[in-house]
Design a protein around this motif. Structure first.
Motif, PDB file in Angstrom:
ATOM      1  N   ASN A  64      48.610  50.099  45.867  1.00  0.00           N
ATOM      2  CA  ASN A  64      46.780  50.297  45.481  1.00  0.00           C
ATOM      3  C   ASN A  64      46.427  49.421  47.351  1.00  0.00           C
ATOM      4  N   PHE A  65      45.529  48.620  47.569  1.00  0.00           N
ATOM      5  CA  PHE A  65      44.927  48.080  48.997  1.00  0.00           C
ATOM      6  C   PHE A  65      44.631  46.695  48.074  1.00  0.00           C
ATOM      7  N   LEU A  66      45.709  46.368  47.200  1.00  0.00           N
ATOM      8  CA  LEU A  66      44.691  44.961  46.882  1.00  0.00           C
ATOM      9  C   LEU A  66      45.189  43.800  47.100  1.00  0.00           C
ATOM     10  N   ASN A  67      44.289  42.693  47.530  1.00  0.00           N
ATOM     11  CA  ASN A  67      44.591  41.659  48.102  1.00  0.00           C
ATOM     12  C   ASN A  67      44.536  39.927  47.303  1.00  0.00           C
ATOM     13  N   GLY A  68      44.213  39.348  48.062  1.00  0.00           N
ATOM     14  CA  GLY A  68      43.707  37.819  47.252  1.00  0.00           C
ATOM     15  C   GLY A  68      45.196  37.778  46.176  1.00  0.00           C
ATOM     16  N   SER A  69      45.165  36.804  45.036  1.00  0.00           N
ATOM     17  CA  SER A  69      46.783  36.152  44.868  1.00  0.00           C
ATOM     18  C   SER A  69      46.408  36.625  43.632  1.00  0.00           C
ATOM     19  N   ILE A  70      47.549  36.193  42.862  1.00  0.00           N
ATOM     20  CA  ILE A  70      47.965  36.716  41.885  1.00  0.00           C
ATOM     21  C   ILE A  70      47.289  35.985  40.984  1.00  0.00           C
ATOM     22  N   PRO A  71      46.150  36.845  39.711  1.00  0.00           N
ATOM     23  CA  PRO A  71      45.421  35.398  39.224  1.00  0.00           C
ATOM     24  C   PRO A  71      46.649  34.641  38.031  1.00  0.00           C
ATOM     25  N   SER A  72      45.740  33.894  38.030  1.00  0.00           N
ATOM     26  CA  SER A  72      47.336  32.336  37.193  1.00  0.00           C
ATOM     27  C   SER A  72      47.162  33.117  35.744  1.00  0.00           C
ATOM     28  N   SER A  73      45.827  33.752  34.837  1.00  0.00           N
ATOM     29  CA  SER A  73      45.617  33.951  33.762  1.00  0.00           C
ATOM     30  C   SER A  73      47.177  35.137  33.105  1.00  0.00           C
ATOM     31  N   PHE A  74      47.719  36.120  34.561  1.00  0.00           N
ATOM     32  CA  PHE A  74      48.712  36.454  34.444  1.00  0.00           C
ATOM     33  C   PHE A  74      50.251  36.212  34.142  1.00  0.00           C
TER      34      PHE A  74
END
Length: 943
Positions: A306-316
Motif C-alpha cells: 500500500n502507501f502507508l506511512n508513519g511508524s509501526i504502532p507499539s500496539s503491534f
C-alpha cells in the motif's frame, strides 16, 4: 477378510447383501413420483457419463432400483416415494442441467460438485422450494445467476464457486432468510455488491473473492448480526474506501479485502473484538496505521503493498497468537519494533515479520529474536551499511511461503499386511502392527483464520474427531498443502477403532456426515468443502448409500428375519459343499492310485524319464519360476525343441484339478495369442504340463523396476491388443466359450519377437450354456479364485463369474502397462489410485517414465479404456469386442514411421544379450497377425 465370528465369510457377505437391499415397498410406497422420475431421466439424458457412474440410472425405478446417488423418502404418505437427495460428487460428469430439475419439488440436497457440467443454471431450480443445500462448485457453469434462486427460502448453503458465472448478484438473494453459507468466489461475477444482502439474518460466510465486482463496499454490511467472514479479495472496487462502519462488525472473525483497488485510509477496527485475520494488502491505502488496540486474537495482519506511512504502532507487540505480520512495500519509517517481546513459543509455533522495502532506519544492535521468529528487513535504510553479523542475516531478500507438511508412518518392524483388500498400518493405533482398511477423505479449508496450520493440527484433529464421534487415533493426516487463496487442502485417512474393518453402518454414517455437511468446524478453521470421500476396498463389499432409508424398527425387524433365513440357507449350503468336496477328494484319490495314464488326442504323452532328461533332472539351474501350482523349468526335448515344463507340487489337490482342466482346454484351443500345449506327463504321482518356450518371459518381468529391457509405449499397446484378441477368442470363438479367471501380467508371456500369448488355464471355467428353453444365464456361480488385485469386485462379493470378470482383470493389466506399477503395492490399489488421478485430470503424472515418448491422445484413450474396464459395476464395463476395437483404433492412430528400439533377449543358450530390433509400424486388420511387428514411435510427448 473375516466375517462374523463363527459364521463363514460367504454367509457374512450374504447377510451384508440382504441387509442393504431392502426396497421401500416395506414402508408402503411402491414407486417414485412420476414427475420426479421424469426429471431424473431428463437429467440423465443431458449428462455425459464417460466413467459409466450412472449406469444404474438405466434400470427400473429411481428409488426402488437403487440409482446411484439418489436418496428417497415417503414423507407425504401419498403412495409415492419422493427424491430427497441427488448426490453426484466428483463422478466425472459433463453435459448440462435441464429445466426439468424444477420438478424435484421435495429435494433437500442437490450436489454435483467437482464435475464438468457446463451451460447455465436453469431458472426452474427456483421451484425446488424444499432445497437446503445447492452445491454446484467446481464445474464449468456459465451465464448469469437466475433471480429465481431467491425463491429458495429454505436454502442453508449456496456454493457456486469455481465456475464461469457472469453477470450481477441478484438482489433477490436478500430473500434467502435461512442462508448461512454464501460461496460465490472464483467466477466472473460483475456489478455492484447488493446492499440488500445486509438483510440476511443468519449469514455467516460471504465469499465472493476472485470475481469482477465493482462499485462501492456497502456500509450496510456492518449491520449483519452473525457475519463472521467477509472475503472480497481480487475484485475491482476502484476508488472505493473501506466504510468506517466496518469497525463495528462485532461478530466478524476475518476481513479479507486484498487487491480490491481500495483508496483512502484504514478505519479504526478496534471495535471488532474477535477479529483473527486481517488482510488489506495490494490496495492503494494511504495514511498511518491506526494506533488503536486491535483484537488480541489476531493471527494474521497483512497490510503490505500500500502507501502507508508513519511508524509501526507499539500496539503491534500485544498479539499472543500472532503468526504473520506483513508490512512490506509501504512508506513506513522509524524503529523496527520487537513484536515478539510479549510472546512465548512452544513446539512448532512461529512468527514471520516482513518489513521489507520501507524506510525503517532504526534497528537495535542487540536485536536477537528467538529461533521461532523470522525477520525480513531487506530494502530498508537500516540495512545499507549494516556490518553487525547478527543483523546481516535479516537483510537478505526473501519470501517465506506458508508451510505445508506431510506425516510419515511409524517405522514399526511389522509383517506385511494382507493384499486381498487395501490394508495398511495405522501408525497411531494403540495396537502395534494392526492391519486395517481405512477410508480416504479430502477436505479444503476455504477461508481459515490462520497463516500457519502446524500449531493448530492438534486442535483440528480433536475438533474433527469429536464431530465424527471417533477416537483421535482413528484420524491420520497424510498431508496438508496451502493453495492460492490462501486455502488449505488436506488429505486424511479414517481408521477403524482397534479392528481391521469398519462395519457397514459405520462407513455409511461417516459418509453421510461428510456428504450431508453435518460438520461444523471451529471458527478458527472457517468453512470447508469436501473434495472426496474414498471408500476404497469398502466399495467392493459395502453398498453405496443410495437406497431409500427405512425406519430403524422396520430395518431391524427385516434384518433379523433375513439373518435367520440366511443362517438356514448357509447350513444347507455348507452341508452340500462339504459333501461335494468329500466326493471330489475320493475321486481324485482313486485317480491317483490308478496305474492307467490319461490319453488326450493331438497332445504328446511324455514319460517321466523324458521330462527328467529334458530338464537335467529338474535341476535348480533349469528353473524359470514358480507359482501356486508348482515350479516351471526350461527343457530341451530329444529333437532339440525348447519347452517350458510346469511341474505340480507333489500331492497337490489344486494341482490335480488345474492339471486336467488345462489339458482339456488347451487341447482344443488354437489361437496365435494363446500359449500352445506341447504335451503332458501323468506318471508315478507326477503331473507335468509341457508348453512352447517363450524366451522373453512374462509381461510382469518387463514392467518391474529391475527389468533389463523396458517396453516402449508402442510395444505395450500392441501387447494389450494381442492379449485382448486372445480373450476375445476365448469368449466368442471357443466352443464352448471360456472364462479365463486368472488374467494377470505374469500369465501373459512374450515370445522371441515380443508377441504376447496368454497362458495358465488352470482356473478357467466354461462360460454359461443355454438351458432347455435356449436362455443363456448371465453368470456361473463358483467359488472365488484368482489373484488379489486382479479380482472382479462383484465376483468377489457375489461369487457370480461372468465374462466381464475377465474384462476387469484385463483392465488391471492395462493399468500395469501404463504405470509399470503392481496391482497392489504398499497397501495402494492401482485401480483406486489411477481412478483418482483420472478424475482429477492428472493422468500423465502416473505414466511409467521408462516407456519413453508417446502420443498424448493415445495414452489418454488407453487410460480411459482401462478405467472403464475396471468399473466396479459389471454392466458398466465394455465387452471384449468393444475393448478390442478401441485398442485397434488406438493402434491405427500411431505414427507410421520406421523406428528402432533396444530390447533384452535371452539366447537359446540361456545367456542374455541385447539386440537392436527395427520395424515399421503398419496398418494391420483385426484378423491379421502382428507377430512380425514390434514398433516404437518417435518422440511425441517428452518425458
Amino acid at each position: 477378510m473375516s466375517g462374523v465370528p463363527g459364521v463363514p465369510f460367504f454367509l457374512s457377505v450374504t447377510i451384508l447383501i440382504i441387509s442393504s437391499s431392502f426396497l421401500p415397498e416395506h414402508a408402503g410406497a411402491v414407486n417414485t413420483d412420476p414427475s420426479e422420475a421424469k426429471a431424473l431421466k431428463a437429467m440423465k439424458s443431458s449428462l455425459i457419463d464417460p466413467m459409466m457412474n450412472l449406469v444404474t440410472w438405466n434400470n427400473g425405478d429411481p428409488c426402488t432400483s437403487s440409482w446411484t446417488g439418489i436418496f428417497c423418502t415417503s414423507i407425504l404418505n401419498d403412495g409415492y416415494l419422493h427424491i430427497q437427495e441427488v448426490q453426484l460428487l466428483r463422478l466425472n460428469l459433463s453435459g448440462t442441467l435441464v429445466p426439468d430439475l424444477g420438478l424435484l419439488s421435495h429435494l433437500n440436497i442437490l450436489d454435483i460438485m467437482w464435475n464438468n457440467i457446463s451451460g447455465s443454471i436453469p431458472k426452474e431450480i427456483g421451484n425446488m422450494t424444499s432445497l437446503k443445500l445447492l452445491l454446484l462448485s467446481g464445474n464449468q457453469l456459465s451465464g448469469s445467476l437466475p433471480d429465481e434462486i431467491g425463491l429458495l427460502t429454505n436454502l442453508n448453503r449456496l456454493q457456486i464457486d469455481q465456475n464461469q458465472i457472469t453477470g450481477p448478484i441478484p438482489t433477490s438473494f436478500a430473500n434467502l432468510n435461512y442462508i448461512v453459507h454464501l460461496h460465490m468466489n472464483n467466477n466472473s461475477i460483475s456489478g455492484q455488491l447488493p446492499p440488500e444482502l445486509s438483510r440476511l439474518p443468519r449469514l455467516l460466510h460471504l465469499l465472493v473473492d476472485n470475481n469482477n465486482l465493482s462499485g462501492y463496499l456497502p456500509p450496510e454490511y456492518s449491520g449483519m448480526p452473525n457475519l463472521k467472514i467477509l472475503q472480497l479479495d481480487n475484485n475491482n472496487f476502484d476508488g472505493a474506501t473501506i466504510p468506517a462502519s466496518y469497525g463495528n462488525m462485532t461478530t466478524l472473525l476475518k476481513l479479507s479485502l486484498r487487491n480490491c483497488s481500495l483508496h483512502g485510509t484504514i478505519p479504526d477496527l478496534s471495535g471488532i473484538p474477535h477479529l483473527t485475520y486481517l488482510d488489506l494488502s495490494w490496495n492503494q491505502l494511504k495514511g498511518t496505521i491506526p494506533s488503536n488496540k486491535l483484537s488480541i486474537n489476531l493471527t494474521t495482519i497483512d497490510l503490505s503493498s500500500n502507501f502507508l506511512n508513519g511508524s509501526i504502532p507499539s500496539s503491534f507487540t500485544g498479539f499472543p497468537s500472532l503468526q504473520r505480520l506483513s508490512l512490506r512495500n509501504n512508506l513506513l519509517n522509524g524503529l523496527v519494533p520487537l513484536v515478539w517481546k510479549n510472546m512465548t513459543f512452544s513446539g512448532n509455533e512461529s512468527l514471520i515479520l516482513d518489513f521489507q522495502n520501507n524506510s525503517l532506519s532504526n534497528i537495535s544492535d542487540t536485536l536477537n529474536p528467538p529461533s521461532n521468529v523470522s525477520i525480513l528487513i531487506y530494502g530498508n535504510p537500516t540495512c545499507e551499511n549494516v556490518n553487525q553479523p547478527n543483523l546481516i542475516q535479516f537483510c537478505q531478500p526473501q519470501n517465506i511461503t506458508p508451510a505445508s507438511g506431510s506425516t510419515t508412518s511409524s517405522n514399526l518392524n511389522c509383517f506385511p499386511c494382507p493384499t486381498d483388500l487395501s490394508y495398511e498400518y495405522n501408525p497411531l493405533s494403540p495396537i502395534p502392527c494392526l492391519c486395517a482398511v481405512p477410508l480416504g477423505v479430502g477436505l479444503r479449508l476455504k477461508s481459515p483464520s490462520i497463516s500457519d496450520f502446524r500449531p493448530y493440527i492438534d486442535a483440528f484433529e480433536i475438533n474433527l474427531a469429536s464431530l465424527l464421534n471417533l477416537y483421535r487415533y482413528q484420524l491420520y493426516f497424510e498431508r496438508f498443502i496451502w493453495e492460492k487463496g490462501p486455502r488449505l487442502t488436506m488429505n486424511m485417512k479414517l481408521f477403524p477403532s482397534n479392528s481391521s474393518l469398519f462395519n457397514v453402518s459405520e462407513v455409511l454414517r461417516l459418509q453421510r456426515t461428510f456428504t450431508g455437511w453435518e460438520i461444523t468446524l471451529s471458527d478458527t478453521f472457517g468453512p470447508y468443502e469436501l473434495l472426496n470421500f474414498t471408500l476404497g476396498s469398502y466399495a467392493n463389499v459395502i453398498p453405496m448409500a443410495t437406497k431409500p432409508r427405512l425406519s430403524t424398527g422396520s430395518f431391524v425387524g427385516i434384518l433379523l428375519g433375513s439373518v435367520a433365513g440366511a443362517l438356514i440357507v448357509s447350513a444347507v449350503a455348507t452341508a452340500l459343499i462339504m459333501r461335494r468336496r468329500s466326493r471330489h477328494r475320493m475321486l481324485l484319490q482313486k485317480r491317483s492310485r490308478s496305474s492307467t495314464r490319461i490319453k488326450v488326442a493331438d497332445v504328446k504323452d511324455f514319460t517321466l524319464e523324458e521330462m527328467a532328461v529334458a530338464t537335467n533332472n529338474f535341476s535348480k539351474s533349469a528353473e524359470l519360476g514358480h507359482g501356486g501350482y508348482g515350479k516351471v523349468y526350461k527343457g530341451i526335448l530329444a529333437d532339440g525343441t525348447l519347452v517350458a515344463v510346469k511341474r505340480a507340487h507333489a500331492g497337490s489337490l489344486q494341482g490335480s484339478v488345474e492339471f486336467f482342466t488345462e489339458i482339456e482346454l488347451l487341447s482344443r484351443l488354437h489361437h496365435r495369442n494363446l500359449v500352445s500345449l506341447v504335451g503332458y506327463c501323468d506318471e508315478d504321482d507326477e503331473q507335468l504340463l509341457v508348453y512352447e518356450f517363450m524366451p522373453n518371459g512374462t509381461l510382469r518381468d518387463h514392467l518391474s523396476a529391475s527389468s533389463l529391457g523396458p517396453l516402449n509405449f508402442s510395444m505395450r499397446l500392441r501387447i494389450a491388443m494381442e492379449t485382448a484378441r486372445a480373450i476375445l477368442y476365448l469368449h466368442t470363438e471357443a466352443d464352448p466359450p471360456i472364462i479365463h479367471r486368472d488374467i494377470k501380467a505374469s500369465n501373459i508371456l512374450l515370445d522371441s519377437k515380443f508377441v504376447a500369448k496368454v497362458a495358465d488355464f488352470g482356473l478357467s471355467r466354461l462360460a454359461p450354456v443355454p438351458d432347455i428353453e435356449g436362455i443363456v444365464p448371465g453368470h456361473v456361480s463358483t467359488v472365488v479364485k484368482g489373484t488379489p488385485g486382479y479380482l472382479d469386485p462383484e465376483y468377489f462379493l457375489t461369487r457370480k463369474l461372468t465374462d466381464k470378470s475377465d474384462v476387469y482383470s484385463l483392465g488391471v493389466v492395462f493399468l500395469e502397462l501404463i504405470t509399470g506399477m503392481r496391482p497392489i503395492s504398499h497397501g495402494k490399489n492401482i485401480v483406486r489410485e489411477m481412478s483418482n488421478v483420472y478424475r482429477s485430470s492428472e493422468t500423465f503424472s502416473m505414466v511409467d517414465s521408462s516407456m519413453g515418448s508417446y502420443p498424448s491422445e493415445c495414452i489418454q484413450g488407453f487410460v480411459s479404456l482401462a478405467i472403464r474396464c475396471c468399473h466396479e459395476e459389471t454392466d458398466a464395463r465394455p465387452a471384449m469386442p468393444e475393448v478390442t476395437r478401441e485398442l485397434e483404433k488406438l493402434w491405427n492412430m500411431m505414427p507410421e514411421i520406421d523406428t528402432t528400439f533396444l530390447v533384452t533377449k535371452e539366447t537359446d543358450t540361456g545367456n542374455t544379450a541385447k539386440h537392436s530390433y527395427s520395424s515399421t509400424k503398419q496398418h494391420v486388420s483385426s484378423d491379421t497377425s502382428r507377430s512380425d511387428i514390434s514398433s516404437s514411435i518417435p518422440p511425441v510427448v517428452p518425458r
